[in-house]
Design a protein around this motif. Structure first.
Motif, short mmCIF file in Angstrom:
data_model
loop_
_atom_site.label_atom_id
_atom_site.label_comp_id
_atom_site.label_asym_id
_atom_site.label_seq_id
_atom_site.Cartn_x
_atom_site.Cartn_y
_atom_site.Cartn_z
N SER A 562 0.89 -0.85 0.03
CA SER A 562 -0.05 -0.02 -0.02
C SER A 562 0.66 1.07 -0.50
O SER A 562 0.31 2.14 -0.89
CB SER A 562 -0.90 -0.20 1.43
N LEU A 563 1.42 1.41 0.38
CA LEU A 563 2.63 2.01 0.71
C LEU A 563 3.97 2.25 -0.66
O LEU A 563 4.21 3.54 -0.66
CB LEU A 563 3.58 2.50 1.81
N GLY A 564 3.59 1.82 -1.84
CA GLY A 564 5.11 1.28 -2.40
C GLY A 564 5.86 1.43 -2.71
O GLY A 564 6.43 2.26 -3.61
N ASN A 565 6.58 0.53 -1.36
CA ASN A 565 7.82 1.23 -0.85
C ASN A 565 8.78 0.69 -1.41
O ASN A 565 10.26 0.56 -0.47
CB ASN A 565 8.06 1.82 0.07
N GLY A 566 8.27 -0.52 -1.65
CA GLY A 566 9.00 -1.83 -1.70
C GLY A 566 10.00 -1.73 -2.99
O GLY A 566 9.96 -1.36 -3.22
N ILE A 567 10.31 -2.82 -2.55
CA ILE A 567 11.89 -2.72 -3.96
C ILE A 567 12.13 -4.29 -4.45
O ILE A 567 12.25 -5.38 -3.49
CB ILE A 567 13.82 -2.66 -2.91
N ASP A 568 12.00 -4.36 -5.33
CA ASP A 568 12.18 -5.26 -6.03
C ASP A 568 13.13 -6.03 -6.62
O ASP A 568 13.90 -6.26 -6.92
CB ASP A 568 10.77 -5.41 -7.49
N PRO A 569 13.63 -7.43 -5.54
CA PRO A 569 14.74 -8.18 -5.72
C PRO A 569 15.48 -8.40 -7.23
O PRO A 569 16.34 -8.41 -7.72
CB PRO A 569 15.06 -9.26 -4.86
N ASN A 570 14.27 -8.88 -7.88
CA ASN A 570 14.43 -9.77 -9.40
C ASN A 570 14.37 -8.42 -9.95
O ASN A 570 15.59 -8.69 -11.22
CB ASN A 570 12.98 -9.80 -9.26
N GLN A 571 14.36 -7.41 -9.98
CA GLN A 571 14.47 -5.82 -10.95
C GLN A 571 15.53 -5.68 -10.53
O GLN A 571 16.85 -5.45 -11.33
CB GLN A 571 13.98 -4.70 -10.68
N MET A 572 16.45 -5.83 -9.21
CA MET A 572 17.78 -5.36 -8.55
C MET A 572 19.03 -6.47 -9.28
O MET A 572 20.08 -5.84 -10.07
CB MET A 572 17.98 -5.58 -7.47
N ARG A 573 18.66 -7.87 -9.01
CA ARG A 573 18.77 -8.25 -10.20
C ARG A 573 19.28 -8.81 -11.22
O ARG A 573 20.26 -8.45 -12.43
CB ARG A 573 18.50 -9.88 -9.59
N GLU A 574 18.39 -8.32 -11.94
CA GLU A 574 18.60 -7.98 -13.25
C GLU A 574 19.38 -6.79 -13.95
O GLU A 574 19.84 -6.90 -14.71
CB GLU A 574 16.75 -7.41 -13.79
N GLU A 575 19.31 -5.74 -12.73
CA GLU A 575 20.02 -4.30 -13.20
C GLU A 575 21.34 -5.28 -13.08
O GLU A 575 22.11 -4.19 -13.63
CB GLU A 575 19.71 -3.33 -12.65
#
Length: 754
Positions: A562-575
């Motif tokens: 709901s806060l939308g403050n999350g960090i996606d580990p998949n995206q991190m790894r992708e980058e």
RNA sequence: GGAUCCCUAGCUCAGUUGGUUAGAGCGACUCGUUUACACCGAGUAGGUCAGAGGUUCGACUCCUCUGGGAUCCACCA
């Protein structure tokens, strides 16, 4: 060597290589000593988030380290069915298709649920693999598979036989939205500005001339009042005691109508409000306790959907909030409302759906916890907690344990394995053992009372933690061949056949060497595993218990959708690649310490470690290309990098870097062994970049051939030390350093000092 | 109302039995592209380690108090 390191290519290549070589699998028959790590099963609710990634990456580093040290490592993965949370997630999904539990019915809904389970499962697997987790996938466990079913049934059955189970009407915390009872530990509190109503209860026989004023935040529950309690030492109310008062709101013809008795009880706080407390045993835990001790009746004015019952007269059917307003208006009209005050207090809400929790009376199953708690307390010293303060925190909770409510009104989970004779025991009461049976499947026997066959299974399912509390045992196949007679007597042959003696073999890994968790579920999960393992297997479940901190946003708030403050580990790894993402996470693994991050700060960190990968790649390139240059002159040395060329005295720089390397080996080993991964990674990073590359390698350029054996040796050992944390890059460079034909770095022996 | 934890450079964080000039990454600034690497190198600036007391030869580190923040527990109507 290529100019640039292609992390994606390496990730795919090496993960497949490791799996093909079965390097992740444990071997119970191996003579090697066991080191076992139990992965906390993520909840079946969607994607894995950063916190999961951190947990899994910590475990993986330890597993890889221990393998290299020569242990037979079992890193066991699994997934938890997560009753309430899973149902909530699925409900939202169904709502989008305009479907619901009600529309589908139990069977169709369950079918859909299992399908959804498979989808989530697939996503978990892909995340685990790309994170490089070296778990033994052949032993993966889901909490609702047959193996665990046996464990859970055994657990229930033994509790039953030991007389630790009971069913009864109790005041529970009820979430009207989830439609189920929840535990205290599943609630949160929210500060709310509400009103405190001062309500007059006139005394019987005084023609309205005398009254008691009660302060309440919940005037809508007056319908269910049965008494007014005052403190025994309160002089203000001495003369009122034992007399009767009239409650201003009541339903005509209801039991007791408007009469409430005035009683004394020392649990009343004289300082609060007027010092007089209205007693509503059906809707308040304290009132329930007081009511029980004074043998007062139970009335219900709110039902399980959060609506007013028939007892509420005109207000019947209203939601609580509306009922409160209307009740207040009525009191005003009746002249029974003396005054209202602004009142800020904390209101219990459901941790999952944030709905206000209602204390209600409900029929629930409970486990008596006192004997389990005592045994747990006597054994707490056997577990090494990190941080150590958790031992005390957990012990204090266990000391003040209350009975565990294990039934949930859900569909997703283990149906309570109790069968009632619908003819003799239509209300499914407990205590008449003649017309009820504990059995996994529908009993084949007849009812002992009527001699007929009308078995109906209990509608509720078991609390998710009833099964996850057994995780350390269930995953290893407990109880194996020692299972109780009723399982065999009352269940289908399929279970008997599957009843392998796996537990005997797998006991090698029990107690688990290492378990980890966030502090959040220390009571729900960790404390229960300790109590249950000791109770059933007579052993602690794990010898090292690691509590990691939580990564929060920059304001210190938890990550949430709901806060939308999350960090996606998949995206991190992708980058940034897996290795770099892993390294970024290790810097947050100081035991028990929370960390703060947002997308940007995580990216900065990951980028830094991506750069570090490149640095190491370039170091290797330098070392290996030099080796080509010097091929003719020091062929011997290249083949055995650690070997010191005979007869040559080492250059002082060589001595120095080898000393530094030795110090590094010592500190990294020590830090991993004490689970200080953030320190281990930091020191390797610092050594490779700022000691090896910046200083030694630069200096070596003036005497490359002579330095070559040392360069290769230091590089090789560095790769080994780094492997638990950056598995892909180190494997890639290892293969280049040792030649493609040699075996995995995973099989190399953890370095020790010269 | 209890309990625990935290407050260290602009930001995110290390600092394990108290001991020499308090560290890292990012950010800022100054130089530098001579073949491992600009995803780089050399260097600079920046902290009275929340504040006040105390213990000690010596405290970021131990004790007490104050302020600020977080979390957990508890039957506050």
């Amino acid at each position: 060597m290529d100019k640039q390191y292609d992390s994606k290519l390496a990730e795919e290549k090496w993960y497949k290589f490791w799996e093909d070589q079965q390097l992740f699998d444990a071997d119970p028959d191996s003579p090697k000593p066991a080191y076992s790590l139990l992965m906390p099963p993520p909840n079946l609710t969607g994607n894995l988030h950063l916190g999961h990634a951190m947990q899994h990456v910590i475990m993986d580093a330890l597993a890889r380290f221990k393998r290299m040290q020569g242990f037979d490592v079992l890193l066991l993965p699994g997934v938890d069915h997560a009753g309430i949370q899973f149902e909530g997630t699925l409900e939202k999904l169904l709502a989008k298709e305009n479907l619901s539990k009600g529309k589908l019915g139990r069977d169709k809904w369950l079918e859909r649920a299992w399908k959804f389970k498979d989808e989530i499962y697939a996503s978990f697997h892909s995340t685990w693999k790309v994170m490089g987790i070296s778990a033994d996938w052949s032993r993966e466990v889901f909490t609702m598979e047959p193996k665990v079913q046996r464990t859970v049934f055994e657990e229930f059955d033994r509790f039953w036989k030991e007389d630790l189970l009971y069913k009864g009407a109790y005041i529970v915390q009820w979430c009207p939205k989830c439609g189920t009872a929840i535990e205290d530990v599943e609630m949160e509190y929210e500060e709310r500005k509400e009103k405190l109503y001062y309500v007059k209860y006139t005394l019987v026989g005084t023609a309205g001339k005398e009254w008691v004023t009660v302060a309440t935040a919940r005037p809508e529950t007056i319908f269910a009042d049965v008494a007014i309690a005052v403190h025994p030492d309160d002089p203000r109310y001495k003369s009122f005691v034992v007399r009767e008062a009239r409650k201003p709101l009541y339903k005509r013809g209801a039991p007791g109508e408007d009469r409430v008795v005035i009683i004394q009880d020392s649990r009343v706080d004289r300082e609060f409000g007027t010092g007089a407390l209205k007693i509503t045993p059906g809707h308040d835990p304290l009132d329930y306790a007081i009511g029980k001790d004074h043998h007062l009746p139970l009335l219900h004015t709110i039902d399980k959907h959060g609506r007013m019952t028939e007892l509420s007269g005109d207000l019947e059917g209203l939601k609580i909030d509306q009922a409160r307003e209307q009740a207040a208006e009525k009191l005003e009209q009746l002249g029974a409302l003396e005054k209202t005050e602004d009142y800020t207090h904390s209101v219990p809400i459901c941790e999952r759906c944030k709905t206000t929790v209602e204390p209600l009376i409900s029929e629930e199953w409970f486990v008596k916890m006192t004997p389990l708690a005592e045994k747990a307390l006597a054994n707490m010293d056997k577990i090494n907690f990190l941080p150590s303060s958790y031992k005390q925190i957990l012990s204090e909770w266990i000391e003040h344990i209350h009975d565990w409510s294990i039934s949930r009104s859900l569909w997703w989970g283990y149906r309570i394995p109790v069968w009632y004779c619908d003819k003799c025991n239509p209300h499914h009461l407990v205590g008449k053992t003649r017309d009820m049976i504990v059995s996994l499947e529908k009993p084949t026997k007849t009812c002992q009372t009527c001699g007929e066959h009308h078995w109906i299974q209990d509608e509720q399912v078991l609390d998710t933690w009833f099964s996850s509390g057994m995780w350390p045992l269930a995953t290893l196949g407990w109880p194996g061949s020692q299972s109780s007679e009723s399982l065999i007597a009352d269940s289908e042959a399929s279970l008997k056949a599957d009843n392998s003696p796996e537990w005997n073999k797998m006991q090698k890994y029990f107690p688990w060497s290492f378990e980890l968790s966030s502090g959040e579920i220390k009571y729900l999960w960790i404390a229960r595993m300790i109590m249950l393992s000791l109770h059933f297997a007579d052993q602690i479940p794990f010898s090292n218990m690691f509590f990691h901190g939580q990564i929060r946003d920059l304001q210190g708030r938890k990550f949430s959708k709901s806060l939308g403050n999350g960090i996606d580990p998949n995206q991190m790894r992708e980058e940034w690649g897996t290795d770099a993402s892993r390294m970024a996470l290790y810097s947050y693994t100081a035991p028990g310490r929370d960390g703060r991050a947002n997308k940007q700060t995580m990216d900065e960190r990951a980028k830094n470690f991506r750069n570090f990968s490149t640095k190491l790649w370039n170091i290797a390139k330098f070392v290996l290309e030099s080796s080509v240059l010097s091929h003719q002159s020091s062929d011997q040395a290249r083949l055995e990098p650690g070997r010191i060329v005979q007869g040559d005295a080492l250059h002082e720089d060589d001595w120095w870097i080898r000393e530094e390397l030795d110090k590094l080996i010592t500190s990294v080993t020590k830090n991993i062994e004490s689970y200080q991964l953030h320190l281990a990674t930091e020191s390797i990073y610092d050594f490779i970049w700022h000691t090896f590359a910046d200083i030694y390698l630069e200096k070596s350029k003036t005497r490359r051939v002579e330095a070559q054996p040392t360069l290769e040796h230091v590089l090789k050992v560095s790769l080994q030390l780094l492997h638990p944390f950056m598995p892909f890059l180190t494997e890639e460079l290892w293969s280049k350093l040792t030649g493609e034909k040699t075996e995995s770095i995973m099989l190399s022996r953890w370095p020790s000092r010269r």
